[in-house]
Motif scaffolding. Structure first.
Motif, PDB file in Angstrom:
ATOM      1  N   ARG A  18       0.911  -1.132   0.102  1.00 23.98           N
ATOM      2  CA  ARG A  18      -0.086   0.174  -0.021  1.00 23.98           C
ATOM      3  C   ARG A  18       0.907   1.469  -0.034  1.00 23.98           C
ATOM      4  O   ARG A  18       0.732   2.097  -0.889  1.00 23.98           O
ATOM      5  CB  ARG A  18      -1.131  -0.193   1.324  1.00 23.98           C
ATOM      6  CG  ARG A  18      -1.914   1.209   1.303  1.00 23.98           C
ATOM      7  CD  ARG A  18      -2.317   1.517   2.657  1.00 23.98           C
ATOM      8  NE  ARG A  18      -1.709   1.692   3.709  1.00 23.98           N
ATOM      9  CZ  ARG A  18      -1.170   2.779   4.032  1.00 23.98           C
ATOM     10  NH1 ARG A  18      -1.062   3.779   3.176  1.00 23.98           N
ATOM     11  NH2 ARG A  18      -0.029   3.063   5.015  1.00 23.98           N
ATOM     12  N   ARG A  19       1.997   1.310   1.111  1.00 23.68           N
ATOM     13  CA  ARG A  19       2.818   2.491   1.020  1.00 23.68           C
ATOM     14  C   ARG A  19       3.460   2.662  -0.403  1.00 23.68           C
ATOM     15  O   ARG A  19       3.629   3.797  -0.848  1.00 23.68           O
ATOM     16  CB  ARG A  19       3.750   2.245   1.949  1.00 23.68           C
ATOM     17  CG  ARG A  19       3.311   2.488   3.270  1.00 23.68           C
ATOM     18  CD  ARG A  19       4.248   2.611   4.522  1.00 23.68           C
ATOM     19  NE  ARG A  19       5.192   1.461   4.836  1.00 23.68           N
ATOM     20  CZ  ARG A  19       5.018   0.391   5.320  1.00 23.68           C
ATOM     21  NH1 ARG A  19       3.849   0.370   6.250  1.00 23.68           N
ATOM     22  NH2 ARG A  19       5.763  -0.551   5.424  1.00 23.68           N
ATOM     23  N   GLU A  42      -6.886   2.528  -7.131  1.00 23.66           N
ATOM     24  CA  GLU A  42      -7.702   2.776  -5.893  1.00 23.66           C
ATOM     25  C   GLU A  42      -8.961   1.677  -5.486  1.00 23.66           C
ATOM     26  O   GLU A  42      -8.885   1.322  -4.710  1.00 23.66           O
ATOM     27  CB  GLU A  42      -8.125   4.197  -5.680  1.00 23.66           C
ATOM     28  CG  GLU A  42      -6.967   5.260  -5.575  1.00 23.66           C
ATOM     29  CD  GLU A  42      -7.438   6.653  -5.775  1.00 23.66           C
ATOM     30  OE1 GLU A  42      -8.612   7.119  -6.040  1.00 23.66           O
ATOM     31  OE2 GLU A  42      -6.573   7.331  -5.299  1.00 23.66           O
ATOM     32  N   ARG A  43      -9.729   1.595  -6.824  1.00 26.39           N
ATOM     33  CA  ARG A  43     -10.690   0.634  -6.759  1.00 26.39           C
ATOM     34  C   ARG A  43     -10.325  -0.623  -6.493  1.00 26.39           C
ATOM     35  O   ARG A  43     -10.816  -1.842  -5.644  1.00 26.39           O
ATOM     36  CB  ARG A  43     -11.452   0.504  -8.181  1.00 26.39           C
ATOM     37  CG  ARG A  43     -12.358   1.779  -8.177  1.00 26.39           C
ATOM     38  CD  ARG A  43     -13.437   1.614  -9.482  1.00 26.39           C
ATOM     39  NE  ARG A  43     -12.891   1.375 -10.622  1.00 26.39           N
ATOM     40  CZ  ARG A  43     -12.307   2.054 -11.598  1.00 26.39           C
ATOM     41  NH1 ARG A  43     -12.600   3.459 -11.315  1.00 26.39           N
ATOM     42  NH2 ARG A  43     -11.660   1.896 -12.655  1.00 26.39           N
ATOM     43  N   THR A  44      -9.347  -1.142  -7.140  1.00 24.50           N
ATOM     44  CA  THR A  44      -8.516  -2.509  -6.846  1.00 24.50           C
ATOM     45  C   THR A  44      -8.310  -2.529  -5.556  1.00 24.50           C
ATOM     46  O   THR A  44      -8.368  -3.679  -4.842  1.00 24.50           O
ATOM     47  CB  THR A  44      -7.441  -2.925  -7.890  1.00 24.50           C
ATOM     48  OG1 THR A  44      -7.879  -2.667  -9.264  1.00 24.50           O
ATOM     49  CG2 THR A  44      -6.789  -3.956  -7.644  1.00 24.50           C
ATOM     50  N   THR A  51     -11.416  -7.981   0.855  1.00 25.01           N
ATOM     51  CA  THR A  51     -11.481  -9.358   0.825  1.00 25.01           C
ATOM     52  C   THR A  51     -10.415  -9.637   2.035  1.00 25.01           C
ATOM     53  O   THR A  51     -10.566 -10.659   2.892  1.00 25.01           O
ATOM     54  CB  THR A  51     -10.960  -9.898  -0.466  1.00 25.01           C
ATOM     55  OG1 THR A  51      -9.639  -9.223  -0.577  1.00 25.01           O
ATOM     56  CG2 THR A  51     -11.766  -9.628  -1.437  1.00 25.01           C
ATOM     57  N   SER A  52      -9.675  -8.872   2.315  1.00 25.79           N
ATOM     58  CA  SER A  52      -8.655  -9.025   3.347  1.00 25.79           C
ATOM     59  C   SER A  52      -9.458  -9.288   5.054  1.00 25.79           C
ATOM     60  O   SER A  52      -9.118  -9.814   6.087  1.00 25.79           O
ATOM     61  CB  SER A  52      -7.421  -8.035   3.483  1.00 25.79           C
ATOM     62  OG  SER A  52      -6.493  -8.514   2.391  1.00 25.79           O
ATOM     63  N   ASP A  53     -10.026  -8.197   5.000  1.00 24.12           N
ATOM     64  CA  ASP A  53     -11.079  -7.868   6.042  1.00 24.12           C
ATOM     65  C   ASP A  53     -12.067  -9.056   6.240  1.00 24.12           C
ATOM     66  O   ASP A  53     -12.365  -9.639   7.528  1.00 24.12           O
ATOM     67  CB  ASP A  53     -12.031  -6.675   6.157  1.00 24.12           C
ATOM     68  CG  ASP A  53     -11.002  -5.506   6.200  1.00 24.12           C
ATOM     69  OD1 ASP A  53     -10.006  -5.613   6.589  1.00 24.12           O
ATOM     70  OD2 ASP A  53     -11.571  -4.162   5.927  1.00 24.12           O
ATOM     71  N   THR A  54     -12.489  -9.535   5.032  1.00 24.35           N
ATOM     72  CA  THR A  54     -13.212 -10.896   5.242  1.00 24.35           C
ATOM     73  C   THR A  54     -12.600 -12.044   5.869  1.00 24.35           C
ATOM     74  O   THR A  54     -13.001 -12.786   6.730  1.00 24.35           O
ATOM     75  CB  THR A  54     -14.193 -11.034   4.024  1.00 24.35           C
ATOM     76  OG1 THR A  54     -14.773  -9.979   3.573  1.00 24.35           O
ATOM     77  CG2 THR A  54     -14.733 -12.611   3.982  1.00 24.35           C
TER      78      THR A  54
END
Length: 159
Positions: A18-19, A42-44, A51-54
């Motif tokens: 991300r950074r 940004e959308r990707t 998905t990571s949170d899920t």
């Protein structure tokens, strides 16, 4: 392999990515095709976060394994038990997770009256018989002679 530890390393790698993406996006013009590229990234990235949170929720709600305490710590017993677990997986597609492993070990010990040699004999008998079930086995030492005078030892499963 500890899934929680591996997930934590994955999250750290995502944060590093991300950074780096944010740094790279500062080099992309904020107009025309640059804007479209920035919005697509940004959308990707938003989908990656969702998905990571899920997955993190699933990992957090996963059942944690119980410790399996072996009644005998020697290498021979541990090897017989591992061979039995491998046998179940290979022959019957039964993968013993901790709760099943604890319960099955306890039941076999009960059937074998907590006698190490009898537990090993029973495990080897289950594998030789080709069963995925456990049951009390009476290794009866009543010797009988057949017609040729040879002694036979009878093994009787107790149901």
């Amino acid at each position: 392999m500890n899934i929680t530890k591996e997930w934590s390393a994955h999250v750290d790698a995502l944060e590093d990515a991300r950074r780096r993406l944010e740094e790279a996006l500062t080099l992309v013009p904020d107009a025309g095709t640059g804007r479209k590229c920035r919005q697509a990234v940004e959308r990707t990235w938003k989908r990656v976060v969702e998905t990571s949170d899920t997955i993190e929720e699933l990992i957090g709600s996963a059942v944690q394994p119980l410790p399996v305490e072996f009644p005998w710590q020697d290498a021979e017993f541990r090897q017989v038990w591992q061979t039995y677990k491998d046998y179940l997986a290979e022959q019957h597609h039964v993968v013993m997770e901790s709760r099943m492993e604890v319960a099955r070990l306890k039941l076999i010990r009960k059937f074998a009256k907590n006698q190490r040699a009898a537990v090993i004999d029973a495990i080897e008998f289950y594998m030789a018989l080709g069963t995925s079930n456990v049951f009390e086995v009476n290794f009866n030492n009543d010797e009988k002679q057949d017609d040729n005078g040879k002694k036979n030892v009878t093994v009787i499963p107790i149901s």
